[in-house]
Every structure is written in structure tokens, then in C-alpha cells.
Design an enzyme around this catalytic site. Structure first.
Site, PDB file in Angstrom:
ATOM      1  CE  LYS A  31      -0.688   0.292   5.030  1.00  0.00           C
ATOM      2  NZ  LYS A  31       0.002   1.575   5.217  1.00  0.00           N
ATOM      3  CG  ASP A  79      -1.171   4.823   4.975  1.00  0.00           C
ATOM      4  OD1 ASP A  79      -1.869   3.863   4.600  1.00  0.00           O
ATOM      5  OD2 ASP A  79       0.001   4.690   5.376  1.00  0.00           O
TER       6      ASP A  79
END
Length: 727
Positions: A36, A225
Site C-alpha cells: 500500500k 493512509d
């Protein structure tokens, strides 16, 4: 442009799709180890190279400074230029930047000070004192936790409705007024705490349409995030900023939402499609960290959760070793067995840095610390103190030391006013000065002074009660079992009551640590031997080795990875944690399962899961049921073992498989499931009820499927109706 974007060759299909989908709301559902961070940083670079945005039009938000720094380094490496001045940082750092530009709108100056937790406590104590509220009964730290929770929810004092939010009962329903006074005091000091940074910005956006529009227009693209960890305040902030351009890219994993106790709301990620119309979801499921067996086991385990968006991790890597499930006698054997496995691994010239022991609760570290010190195995406790260095443990040991010896000056100084006994600095200075002048110890000095008028009546009374307890404990120490003596001291000193009244997040863990200390002292035949053991442990705790096995809680391990992971204590009640289930029911159980998923997916190559058949609790041996999570692991991916047959040939050689057919276990699981689904409204206000953990109490509030109970032998608790019984 193709030449500039050659880093695209390192992305898989889904990662590339997540990078190039820049218009409209996007949820990147990124499983553990699926890259990610690479997606986030590459997306930032892509926005620049595609000329979609200037750096000042991008807002990239992380949760920690470490994550923000890592993102800066990666982006600078890609674009070959500095990112200084970019809107890239934590929620708090970016909010602070906005707030300093608009501070006057919330009655602050741009030079406002951001205060830390120590300053917050000091300020709250002043406010409690001004309101004549007894800080011993209503601790400042408890009020701070309540205020922080409200700020996480984005609530100003005027927005809190009494009886609708937990914490309003503090100091006889004065908490909202105290919160208001606290905020006024901060403004007068030109200061803000961390919760204010977001709360003030939200207030500015709500009350100043032009300022809100300015920042909405400014930030053409927003990236965030760890979206699953956002609280209500952070979620509102993100939603407000992205309302004009709609280009919010949220990266997160609903299966790793494990911080509800900090205010994180998993529903923020679960409801993304509903809250952001025309949102697109891209799933990153290819794992670059773990072997096939680890991923299959973790995916099957988490599939038992109902509240999830759903994804299945997979890998091109080999299947690797199956997960090892080992049943042992007790906690000490668990530590011994894990120590032996680590030593065997280390003898093969493997680094200890590749090994992690992940526990559910911090008190579990004691057995491992003592075992590793005994065998000389270098270790490091990450994210917390070693067991005997924790403040509550040092306090309890100081009580034992003073009970053992009246000459222990340091122990006396540590506990004479802990819990608070109304002894100010002036009183303590008089005691110390007199002790020096007469060349006697502090205890003797205090005993003499309480027979004079040198100190106040209130102080003399408190010290008399203190010594009355000390004298009784010394007498009882001659004939009382050590574990019982420690329990008596902790109760009669008021230390346990102090922690029970403390509503901070840390308080329950501190109580658990003290329970573990009771277990530890039970292993010794005399108080002197125990105190000597503690000294030897502390002396041997320093470790200069470059290689150490890591010990940490599962919560602290999120975001980390290790070749080999040991997961001890997989028993019902310990993991899943009974308190989490009692307080939050099925939601609590699902978060515990997510925590188990996080633990397993920290491993790259090997996973060892341990459960004990019995554990020492309050000095008594208690039989343990294996964790229900073990029954949710697929048989093809695990290898069951037991150490029982090493010692007792009459015991089944495969005890670890016994939980699959354990009738009591199945009965307990069915009972829990039935409770969760049962009728929720058969109780009335002022009705007397019983709870298996907290005992008898009176219902003081009912809120749908939750009740607030004033327990006779505990404080007020908010629980699910399913877990209480009529009397």
C-alpha cells in the site's frame, strides 16, 4: 512521460489501477503486505508527472510521523526533488498548519502553544481544585480521557448532550462544565492540546464558509493512509476537505481495524461507498510478505467476521511451513518452550532480530522476561516498559519493601503519598528535614512528628492511618501467604481503588499487571527471597546485544513484519479478551479476531501459536479453554502439537485437537451466540442485576441494547444487556 514513469513496471495490475484512478472517490482496500505504501507514493508522483496537480494542491495524510517520513523519502527518491513545503504529514501536523493561519477565528494567536499530556493533567487539576472537586475521588487523568474521547468525536462542550454520551456522570454530572472551563483556560493561555488541532479546524470550517471553501478549492487531491483507523473527527475533516473536488483516495484495510479503544471507527471504511457516491473500490490482495499457508490460515480466520468488505490474500510464493499450534501445561512452560525454539533457531546462525513474540496483554511479558534472563537470551520489549519497570509494579514492590524493612527510604518516599493522602510538599519537606537533623530514617521521623504539632492535623491523621496499615501488614506477613499479603496491601492501601476509578485507557492494563505480580510472588517462599529476585532481575535487565528477540503487544506490532512470529496465550478470556466481549459484544469479538489476523500476518515464514491448559490467576490455578480462534483455522494449514505426552503418557498425545470436540467449549460458544441474539429489553431502571465479572449492581440507565450499572463492589460500568442476569 513513459520514460519518467518507468517505476510503473514494479506495480502489479491492481496497484497500477489504484495509481492511475485519480478522479473521483477511491477506496484502495489493501491487505497486509500488499504494497500500500508503494501505491500511495507512486500515486503522488503520478499526480505530478501527469500534470494533474501542483504539489500545493495535494494533501497527503498519515497517522504517524514515521509513516510521513517514509513517504517523503520514497517520493523524493522517485521525483528527484525535495518535498519540503508539501502538505504531507500527520493529521495533527496538517491541522496545526491550517490552524496557525486562522487562529484568530477560534480566539487564539498564531503563536499558540501545543501542550503535552503532563501540562494537560496539571491544568485539569487546577480546574478540579477551583471547583472544589476531590481529585482522589475524581482523578484528573479520568477527566482527560473523557475530554479526549469527546474531541475525537468532534464535539465541543456545547454539542454534548447529558445522558447521551459516556463520561457525563463524572463528578456528579459536572464533566461538561469542566470541559468548558478547560477549553476557556486553554484559550486564556493561548494554548491547544492535540485534540484541539482538529477540533478547532472543524469549528472554523463549520462557522466560516469562506475559509472552508478556500481549503476545499485548494486541495484538488487528498490521500489518506490507514483509513480504517480514523475517528469521527478525522473522518469529518477529510469529508469536508474533499467535498468540492471529490478526489479522496483512502487506503486502508478493514481487517486491520484494531484501535476502537482509541476512538477509531471501522464503519468509516465499511460505509465508504455509501458516504461517497460513485466511489470505486480496488482490492490489493496479492501479498509480498508471507507464505501460502500463513495467508490461507489468516484469510480463513478473518472470513468469520460479518462486518467486513471481503478480500482474500494470495501469493506467488511457496506454501511454506504450516502454522504450529502447541498446547502446554501453563504459562511457565509456554515461556520455556518458546525459549527453546528460539535458542534452536539461533544455534543455526540465524539472527534473533528476526523473531517476535506478540502478546495480547502486556502482563504476559513477565514469564518471557524472567525465562530469557535466566537462560541468557537477549530480548527487547518494544512499545512499552519491561514488566518490573512499569510504574504500578514499582509502586506495589515499594509497598512490599517497606513492609519488609522500615529502613527502606526510597520505598517510603515512593508510596507515602501514593495513592494521594493529602500530603503536600511542605509536609514531606518537614519529614525529610527532621530525619536528616536527627540522623534517623523517614519512617521514624514521620512517627515522631505525628505526635507533635509540626504538621497539620489532616496530614497527621493520614500518616497515622498509613502506619496503622503498615504495622498490620508487617504482622500479617509472618503467617500470610505472599500472594494473599500482596492482595491485602493493594486493597487496603487504596491502590486498587485508585486504578478502578481511573478511566484512562491504560488503567485496566495496569490492574492486569498487578494481578500478574500476584502470580509472580506466589512462586516464592519468603518476601525476602522475592525482593532479592526482583533486584537480580533488574540488575540483569540491561542488554547491550545488537541482536534481540522482540517482545511486544499485538497492537504495537501492526505495520511490522518478522520471519518468525510466536503468538502465546491463545485461550478464551485472554484472547479473545473477555473484557472486550463483555463491553462490546459481537463487535468486540470481531475486533479481537482482526487482532488475531494482524498477529498471523506479521510473519513471513513461520507462525507458532501457543495455548496453556491452565494459568495462575490470583494465586489460584484456573483451567483454560483454547481460544475459539484456533477452531477457525483450517486443518490443512496447521500442525497440532502438545507437550503433555512429553511428561505424562496417560495424557492424550494430541491434546491440541481436543478443543474441536470439547462439549464445554461448544456450550460456551453457543451460550455467547445466544446471548448476542437474545431479547434485549427485559430490564428496567433501578432493577438489581448480576454480572459474572462485576457482581451485583443496580441499573441506572438503559440505552437500547446497553445498560449502565452501578455495581456494589466496583464502579459504574456500561455493558451489553446480553451479559447481565436478573436477580
Amino acid at each position: 512521460m513513459q520514460k519518467e514513469l518507468n517505476y510503473f513496471t514494479n506495480l502489479n495490475k491492481e496497484q497500477k489501477q489504484a495509481v492511475e484512478t485519480i478522479n473521483g472517490p477511491l477506496l484502495v482496500l489493501a491487505g497486509a503486505g500488499t504494497g500500500k505504501t508503494k501505491v500511495l507514493t507512486t500515486r503522488l508522483a503520478y499526480l505530478l508527472y501527469s500534470k494533474s496537480a501542483h504539489p500545493s494542491e495535494i494533501c497527503a495524510v498519515t497517522f504517524t510521523n514515521k509513516a510521513a517520513n517514509e513517504m517523503r523519502i520514497r517520493v523524493e527518491s522517485m521525483i528527484k526533488r525535495s518535498v519540503a513545503g508539501w502538505w504531507l504529514g500527520t493529521f495533527h501536523s496538517i491541522a496545526a498548519r491550517i490552524l496557525r493561519t486562522n487562529a484568530e477565528l477560534v480566539s487564539l494567536k498564531p503563536s499558540f502553544t501545543i501542550i503535552d499530556s503532563d501540562d494537560q493533567i496539571r491544568l485539569i487539576k487546577q480546574i478540579l481544585s477551583a471547583e472544589n472537586i476531590d481529585e482522589k475521588r475524581w482523578p484528573a487523568r479520568s477527566l482527560l480521557s473523557i475530554i479526549q474521547r469527546w474531541k475525537d468525536m468532534g464535539l465541543k462542550p456545547s454539542e454534548i448532550k447529558d445522558s447521551f454520551h459516556s463520561g457525563t456522570d463524572f463528578a456528579n454530572h459536572k464533566s461538561i462544565k469542566l470541559y468548558e472551563n478547560y477549553q476557556k483556560r486553554l484559550i486564556n493561555l493561548n494554548a491547544a492540546d492535540f485534540g484541539d488541532l482538529l477540533l478547532h479546524v472543524i469549528t472554523i470550517f463549520k462557522e466560516n464558509e469562506d475559509i472552508k471553501n478556500l481549503y476545499q478549492k485548494k486541495f484538488k487531491y487528498i490521500l489518506v493512509d490507514e483509513f480504517q483507523d480514523t475517528n469521527a473527527s478525522q473522518y469529518y475533516w477529510l469529508k469536508t476537505l474533499s467535498n468540492m473536488h471529490k478526489n479522496l483516495c483512502a487506503v486502508g484495510d478493514d481487517d486491520q481495524s484494531i484501535y476502537s479503544w482509541r476512538g477509531a471507527d471501522v464503519n468509516n471504511i465499511l460505509n465508504f461507498e455509501k458516504d461517497f457516491k460513485e466511489a470505486k473500490i480496488i482490492k490489493l490482495e496479492k501479498n509480498y510478505r508471507s507464505t501460502g499457508n500463513i495467508l490461507e490460515a489468516a484469510s480463513h480466520l478473518i472470513s468469520h467476521n460479518k462486518s467486513r468488505l471481503g478480500k482474500t490474500l494470495w501469493t506467488d510464493d511457496e506454501m511454506g511451513n504450516t502454522l504450529n499450534i502447541r498446547t502446554v501445561y501453563d504459562g511457565q512452560e509456554e515461556a520455556r518452550a518458546i525459549g527453546e525454539e528460539i535458542e534452536a533457531y539461533h544455534r543455526k546462525n540465524n539472527s534473533l532480530n528476526k523473531i517476535a513474540i506478540l502478546v495480547r496483554a502486556s502482563f504476559q511479558t513477565r514469564n518471557f522476561e524472567e525465562r530469557f534472563l535466566k537462560i541468557g537470551l537477549p530480548y527487547q520489549v518494544i512499545g512499552g516498559l519491561r514488566f518490573y519497570e512499569r510504574s504500578e509494579i514499582r509502586d506495589a514492590i515499594a509497598y512490599l519493601r517497606l513492609t519488609h524493612s522500615s529502613d527502606d527510604q526510597l520505598a517510603f518516599e515512593r508510596i507515602i503519598n501514593k495513592p494521594k493522602r493529602g500530603l503536600g510538599d511542605a509536609t514531606l519537606n518537614i519529614i525529610e528535614k527532621y530525619a536528616r537533623s536527627m540522623n534517623i530514617n523517614l519512617e521514624s521521623s514521620s512517627r515522631r512528628l505525628i505526635e507533635t504539632d509540626e504538621i497539620s492535623n489532616k496530614a497527621r491523621s493520614s500518616i497515622r492511618i498509613f502506619f496503622k496499615n503498615i504495622d498490620r501488614w508487617r504482622e500479617e506477613s509472618k503467617n500470610t501467604k505472599l500472594n494473599e499479603l500482596l492482595e491485602i496491601i493493594l486493597e487496603e492501601s487504596g491502590y486498587i481503588d485508585m486504578l478502578k476509578k481511573d478511566r484512562s485507557i491504560e488503567a485496566p492494563g495496569r490492574l492486569d499487571n498487578l494481578k500478574e505480580l500476584v502470580n509472580a510472588i506466589n512462586e516464592f517462599d519468603s518476601l525476602s527471597n522475592f525482593l532479592e529476585h526482583i533486584q537480580l532481575v533488574m540488575d540483569g535487565a540491561s542488554n547491550d546485544s545488537n541482536e534481540t528477540a522482540k517482545i511486544m503487544t499485538l497492537h504495537s506490532a501492526k505495520g511490522l513484519e518478522f520471519p518468525i512470529v510466536f503468538l502465546p496465550g491463545w485461550e478464551d478470556g485472554l484472547f479473545p479478551n473477555q473484557r472486550a466481549i463483555d463491553e462490546n459484544g459481537s463487535e468486540g469479538l470481531e475486533e479481537e479476531r482482526r487482532l488475531a489476523y494482524v498477529g498471523i500476518t506479521r510473519a513471513r515464514q513461520e507462525v507458532w501459536i501457543y495455548n496453556a491448559s491452565s494459568r495462575l490467576t490470583h494465586g489460584q490455578w484456573v483451567d483454560c479453554l483454547p481460544s475459539r480462534f484456533l477452531n477457525e483455522l483450517p486443518k490443512k494449514n496447521i500442525n497440532e502439537m502438545s507437550s503433555f505426552n512429553e511428561h505424562n503418557t496417560n495424557f492424550p498425545s494430541s491434546y491440541a485437537s481436543a478443543w474441536r470436540n470439547n462439549n464445554n467449549y461448544k456450550k460456551n460458544i453457543n451460550l455467547l451466540n445466544n446471548r448476542i441474539e437474545n431479547n434485549k429489553n427485559n430490564f428496567a431502571l433501578k432493577e438489581r442485576v448480576f454480572h459474572q465479572k462485576f457482581g451485583y449492581g443496580i441499573i441506572v440507565d438503559i440505552d437500547e441494547d446497553k445498560v449502565t450499572i452501578d455495581f456494589e463492589k466496583s464502579d459504574i460500568k456500561k455493558l451489553l444487556i446480553n451479559f447481565i442476569e436478573k436477580v
